[in-house]
Motif scaffolding. Sequence first.
Motif, short mmCIF file in Angstrom:
data_model
loop_
_atom_site.label_atom_id
_atom_site.label_comp_id
_atom_site.label_asym_id
_atom_site.label_seq_id
_atom_site.Cartn_x
_atom_site.Cartn_y
_atom_site.Cartn_z
N CYS A 119 19.41 -17.62 1.00
CA CYS A 119 19.42 -16.44 0.31
C CYS A 119 18.25 -15.36 0.90
CB CYS A 119 18.90 -16.49 -0.96
SG CYS A 119 18.28 -15.33 -2.03
N TYR A 155 16.42 -13.10 -0.41
CA TYR A 155 15.24 -12.57 -1.10
C TYR A 155 13.87 -13.06 -0.82
CZ TYR A 155 18.20 -9.22 -3.83
OH TYR A 155 19.07 -8.20 -4.37
N CYS A 156 13.62 -14.08 -1.55
CA CYS A 156 12.28 -14.63 -1.51
C CYS A 156 11.89 -15.95 -0.46
CB CYS A 156 11.87 -15.24 -2.84
SG CYS A 156 11.90 -16.88 -3.21
N THR A 168 11.55 -18.89 -0.82
CA THR A 168 11.88 -20.21 -1.28
C THR A 168 13.07 -20.69 -0.11
OG1 THR A 168 11.45 -19.73 -3.60
CG2 THR A 168 12.94 -21.60 -3.09
N GLY A 169 13.90 -19.69 0.15
CA GLY A 169 14.91 -20.18 1.18
C GLY A 169 16.05 -20.96 0.43
N CYS A 170 16.35 -20.80 -0.55
CA CYS A 170 17.74 -21.29 -1.20
C CYS A 170 18.97 -21.25 -0.53
CB CYS A 170 17.88 -20.90 -2.79
SG CYS A 170 16.43 -21.04 -3.81
N ALA A 205 19.74 -21.78 -8.16
CA ALA A 205 19.44 -20.44 -7.74
C ALA A 205 18.71 -19.66 -8.96
CB ALA A 205 20.61 -19.60 -7.11
N CYS A 206 17.99 -18.67 -8.66
CA CYS A 206 17.33 -17.65 -9.64
C CYS A 206 18.45 -16.61 -9.80
CB CYS A 206 16.08 -17.43 -9.35
SG CYS A 206 15.88 -15.84 -7.92
N LYS A 220 18.42 -13.49 -8.75
CA LYS A 220 18.37 -12.47 -7.71
C LYS A 220 19.39 -13.19 -6.69
CE LYS A 220 14.02 -12.59 -6.88
NZ LYS A 220 13.42 -13.23 -7.87
N GLY A 221 19.28 -14.57 -6.74
CA GLY A 221 20.28 -15.32 -5.74
C GLY A 221 21.65 -15.17 -6.22
N PRO A 278 11.11 -19.16 -9.11
CA PRO A 278 11.58 -20.11 -10.01
C PRO A 278 12.29 -21.40 -9.47
CG PRO A 278 12.44 -17.87 -10.33
CD PRO A 278 11.84 -17.91 -8.81
N ILE A 279 12.98 -21.39 -8.24
CA ILE A 279 13.31 -22.64 -7.82
C ILE A 279 12.26 -23.55 -7.24
CG2 ILE A 279 15.16 -23.67 -6.47
CD1 ILE A 279 15.98 -21.76 -8.43
FE1 SF4 Z 1 14.20 -17.14 -4.05
FE2 SF4 Z 1 15.75 -16.81 -6.21
FE3 SF4 Z 1 16.72 -16.53 -3.45
FE4 SF4 Z 1 15.88 -18.87 -4.52
S1 SF4 Z 1 17.61 -17.68 -5.08
S2 SF4 Z 1 15.64 -17.80 -2.47
S3 SF4 Z 1 14.27 -18.26 -5.85
S4 SF4 Z 1 15.38 -15.01 -4.64
#
Ligand code: SF4
Length: 736
Positions: free
Chosen positions: A46, A48-49, A51-53, A80-81, A83-84, A215-216
């Motif tokens: 991912c 965005y953040c 966490t690296g999902c 996933a949150c 955003k993902g 969140p993850i």
């Molecule tokens: Fe971050 Fe959400 Fe993307 Fe996971 S899915 S990396 S928690 S933004």
Amino acid sequence: MLERLKKLIYQTDGKFTEELRLEESGFGLGHLPRRLRPDGVTRAVCGYCSTGCSLDVHIKDGKACNLTPTHAYPVNVGEACPKGWEALSVLNATDRATTPLLRGSDGTLKPVDWPVALKTFAERFKAVQQRHGADSVAYLSTGQITNEEMTLLGILAKFGMGIVHGDGNTRQCMATAATAYKQSFGFDAPPFTYADFEESDCLVFVGANPCIAHPIMWQRVLMNQNNPEIIVLDPRKTETAIAATQHYAVRPKSDLSLLYGVANFLIKNEWIDEDYIERHTNSFEAFSRHVEEFTLDRVSAVCGISETQIAELAALIHRSQRVSFWWMVGVNQGYEATRTAQAIINLALMTGNIGRPGTGANSITGQCNAMGSRLYSNTTNLLGGRMFTDAEHRGEIAEILGIGAERIPAEDSWAYDQIIEGVHEGKIKGLWIVATNPGHSWINRTFFEECMRKLEFLVVQDMYHSTETAQLADLVLPAAGWGEKEGTFINSERRFGLIRAVAEPPGEAKTDFEIFKLIGRAWGCQDITDRWSAPEDMFQTIKEVSRGRPCDITGIADYAMLERCGGIQWPFRPEDDETATERRLFEDGEYYHSDGRAQFMFEAVAPNPEPTCRQYPLVLLTGRGTSSQWHTQTRTGKSKILQKMCPQEVYVEINPRDARDLSIRPGQQVRVVTRRGSVKANAVIKPSVFSGQIFMPMHYPETNLLTLKCFDPYSRQPSYKSCAAKLMTVQTEKAT
Ligand code: SF4
């Protein structure tokens, strides 16, 4: 020309030679090989953040049609949150930058083709350098692009264009953690792995709200089978504080006193790991003397929590076998942030809670590639966590890159705030901003905008032409985003993850990697930038840059290995076991200082640069609002689903008692005022904010019209969370 380019794109199978495509125009307009994925599932981390999902992108008839979180990935294990889940939808926004834009004599931005854009870029910046010196042009980079891109940018800017000053937006979220680790451990090295969330029997979150910010990661906490104590130190009763077993509502920016007080109480009760301290650390005696004055009564008076609570907090840490300490921007964004982060590190060291499962002094990073920016952006560190001021380090990089060492600046770059101040003082005349939106996010943005208007030439390179910063630019370069390119990110636990191209950039937008190469040609320094024809080539160079460093990844063969292993945490040397999916640092108690020991770091508590007063009686706190919003909402603002999950207008959270005293009703529009400005916001009345404090989310452009321009002296990170404010109702406003 466009037809020819399209044809090239769709034929791309990785076999075109670069020379063929670069001959398409004077500057080489062709796309580099972009290995578009076949129908089926493509995995991508991912964007965005931190966490690296991992996300499974489903491709049908050549188009990415949907995605689902990857089950077999050690980070997110099928979650996933929001955003993902919505990562694909924001690629099709109507305000994507699809062609370069150049500000004309009438003051408006108008489309131009790439040759004009590149020629203008080179001519205008070179003219600035000729008039004012090479160091009069600077750049601001980001934690949002890949390692391969940020390495190429750093090489191009510093070794090709002769730029001295460049920094990244990770200054806003992570600089404190990087500085704290470097001073304490000898290298910027977050020690943990996500399994530690599940293996602790006591988790201490300081200035962190993972329930909505990560969140993850919070899901991983919920998978903990040890019935752990979950302790939150935060001025607000955040979502995480509500879910915790203990919440210590410290007064804003009193956390350093509290942490010193806890350390003192642990020492006084001999609840410390003397053996670990003796064998693996330096300066504990001096630290013990320093914290002696932080007695329970004194700390209680400063922090606003009782002596019993402080003693109880220390006892919880003492009684637990595996304590992990986690911090985020609530710590990092402060005027004494580095010492606060190090006070957390000190607690982990003195209790021996480091290097074992479920322990650690663990900084959670922010952006998807914040960690990559810290190691490979070539901004305030030389590549691979080296130092520009070290001749040996410069020699190593010169040898790896095959360039003369004289091309590498021998002085440190200014930090972000110093670059902005340099613009204000007329020392910086040209600025190149890549994939970040400081026109919204920089502290006291009115000052930032004033500075941008002083520049002779401002270039913004971004996915969207509509950002606050792009609107100020003289030249906008249209960039591809996540999902339209390949490369690697490094997540919070030091894991390299792969992103893949599953869609084409719109119009004439190009990947940042391609843009940097084209700029290299336009500038005339292609002897440096043409060395890499595709991101994976650059990945091989990154491996060489890491060789022998604490972040050594020479054991990772290629992208295929990253894919096969579910990402790989650094360090990973050739002899390391690729089947180990979770790896933590300092298991042997060896740190990166020359004597192998960690250093206790401490200092006197600093005064608040803008305390509350009669005129401004409230503390303005800022932070994340919801899990559906990301930073300045440049991307998340484009998803209809994400926008349904958050308030559309800026709001301010107010304690019920303060609201009653000021006769403010829920939903009423109020004015929030600081010494920098005043904005209207909708009142949200809730007890999660304590009396004397108000909270505004960072995602709305109004918030940083109010924040105070002050910085931690070591990390130069802005202190977004501690300025004085007042509230006015409409009636008060009229009466004033
Ligand atoms: Fe971050 Fe959400 Fe993307 Fe996971 S899915 S990396 S928690 S933004």
